[in-house]
Design a protein around this motif. Structure first.
Motif, short mmCIF file in Angstrom:
data_model
loop_
_atom_site.label_atom_id
_atom_site.label_comp_id
_atom_site.label_asym_id
_atom_site.label_seq_id
_atom_site.Cartn_x
_atom_site.Cartn_y
_atom_site.Cartn_z
N LEU A 137 11.80 0.89 6.70
CA LEU A 137 10.34 0.86 6.74
C LEU A 137 9.82 1.30 8.10
O LEU A 137 8.83 2.04 8.19
CB LEU A 137 9.83 -0.55 6.41
CG LEU A 137 9.36 -0.77 4.97
CD1 LEU A 137 10.53 -0.57 4.00
CD2 LEU A 137 8.78 -2.16 4.80
N VAL A 153 0.02 1.10 4.60
CA VAL A 153 0.56 0.24 3.53
C VAL A 153 1.89 -0.38 3.98
O VAL A 153 2.13 -1.58 3.75
CB VAL A 153 0.74 1.05 2.23
CG1 VAL A 153 1.51 0.23 1.20
CG2 VAL A 153 -0.61 1.47 1.67
N LEU A 154 2.73 0.40 4.65
CA LEU A 154 4.01 -0.12 5.15
C LEU A 154 3.78 -1.20 6.20
O LEU A 154 4.49 -2.21 6.24
CB LEU A 154 4.86 1.01 5.73
CG LEU A 154 5.35 2.07 4.73
CD1 LEU A 154 6.10 3.19 5.45
CD2 LEU A 154 6.24 1.44 3.66
N LEU A 162 2.78 -4.38 4.54
CA LEU A 162 3.96 -5.02 3.96
C LEU A 162 4.70 -5.84 5.01
O LEU A 162 5.15 -6.97 4.73
CB LEU A 162 4.90 -3.97 3.37
CG LEU A 162 4.55 -3.40 2.00
CD1 LEU A 162 5.52 -2.30 1.61
CD2 LEU A 162 4.56 -4.51 0.94
N THR A 163 4.86 -5.29 6.21
CA THR A 163 5.59 -6.03 7.26
C THR A 163 4.82 -7.25 7.74
O THR A 163 5.42 -8.22 8.20
CB THR A 163 5.89 -5.11 8.46
OG1 THR A 163 4.66 -4.61 9.01
CG2 THR A 163 6.76 -3.94 8.04
N THR A 166 2.69 -8.96 5.67
CA THR A 166 2.74 -9.89 4.53
C THR A 166 4.11 -10.53 4.40
O THR A 166 4.22 -11.73 4.10
CB THR A 166 2.40 -9.13 3.23
OG1 THR A 166 1.15 -8.46 3.39
CG2 THR A 166 2.29 -10.11 2.06
N TYR A 167 5.15 -9.75 4.62
CA TYR A 167 6.54 -10.25 4.53
C TYR A 167 7.20 -10.04 5.89
O TYR A 167 7.77 -8.97 6.16
CB TYR A 167 7.31 -9.51 3.44
CG TYR A 167 6.66 -9.58 2.08
CD1 TYR A 167 6.78 -10.73 1.29
CD2 TYR A 167 5.92 -8.51 1.59
CE1 TYR A 167 6.18 -10.80 0.05
CE2 TYR A 167 5.31 -8.58 0.33
CZ TYR A 167 5.44 -9.72 -0.43
OH TYR A 167 4.84 -9.80 -1.67
#
Length: 255
Positions: free
Chosen positions: A205, A240-241, A244-245, A247-248
């Motif tokens: 990612l 978006v990536l 994601l990082t 969020t998670y």
């Protein structure tokens, strides 16, 4: 200082959402304009993009402090190459955010008669340097993992050889030479790279995000011209990536 860093971390998710919306507008505006849409609609999309950009700059006020704190932590890493890449990258990010804050002040009318083009070019230069260092760090991490994996495979093969009539049967033919050997080695390295990235989502990612991001300053600085549609797609993908990082957290590359 710690309180501000915590506050800055909480605003990062909102900034990423604004960033995704901004580059969505960039991509949408380019697509509509290319397809001959109503000029008024295209103009409204561009205005919305400008508002999103200004809003992002507001969320990034003070992010230089966060980048400096990250540089202070990275300077204690034991690996000298990682220490250099990560520390200098964070320092460049701090300078990029500082220039961006000044640019926001000019666009918001807080600072009169600001040369916005000069500060914009300066901020993108620091952004580009930071991304180059991030990609260098990714390449270094990949090389370490590939070397480690290759050693593990070699040790596995040597510890459990298949023998026939007292001789070790090799998995690849000894008769292949020249171009065939080169092609075989390239394929082997490619499969090894794919396996490593598939087994390390944070590294994958981070690599994809940095590759997407680097086209933005290259285009803005005139080093590699593309088009607004491509820049919008790259910015949206990297945003978006990043979301994601956030969020998670386990998907974020460490250190």
């Amino acid at each position: 200082m710690d309180a501000w860093v915590r506050f800055s971390a909480q605003s990062q998710a909102k900034e990423r959402i604004f960033r995704a919306a901004q580059y969505t507008c960039t991509l949408l505006g380019y697509t509509l304009q290319k397809n001959g849409a109503n000029p008024d609609l295209v103009s409204k999309i561009k205005q919305l993009e400008a508002h999103m950009s200004l809003g992002r700059k507001l969320f990034r006020l003070g992010n230089s402090t966060d980048a400096l704190e990250a540089a202070k932590r990275a300077i204690h890493l034991s690996d000298s190459i990682l220490r250099f890449c990560i520390t200098v990258s964070h320092l460049n990010r701090a300078l990029y955010f500082a220039c961006d804050n000044i640019l926001w002040a000019g666009k918001a009318g807080v600072v009169a008669k600001l040369d916005q083009e000069k500060w914009s070019q300066r901020s993108f230069r620091y952004y580009l340097f930071a991304l180059i260092l991030n990609l260098s760090r990714d390449a270094y991490e990949i090389s370490i993992l590939m070397e480690r994996e290759a050693r593990g495979q070699k040790a596995s093969y040597s510890s459990s050889p298949v023998r026939e009539n007292g001789e070790t049967i090799l998995s690849c033919s000894r008769g292949s030479v020249g171009v065939s050997d080169l092609s075989l080695r390239i394929r082997k390295q490619l499969f090894l790279l794919i396996r490593i990235l598939r087994c390390n989502p944070p590294l994958l990612l981070d690599l994809l995000k940095n590759i997407c991001d680097i086209f933005i300053p290259l285009d803005k600085l005139g080093l590699y011209r593309t088009n607004p549609g491509f820049i919008g797609a790259c910015g949206l993908t990297s945003s978006v990536l990043s979301i994601l990082t956030i969020t998670y957290p386990w998907l974020k590359l460490k250190p």
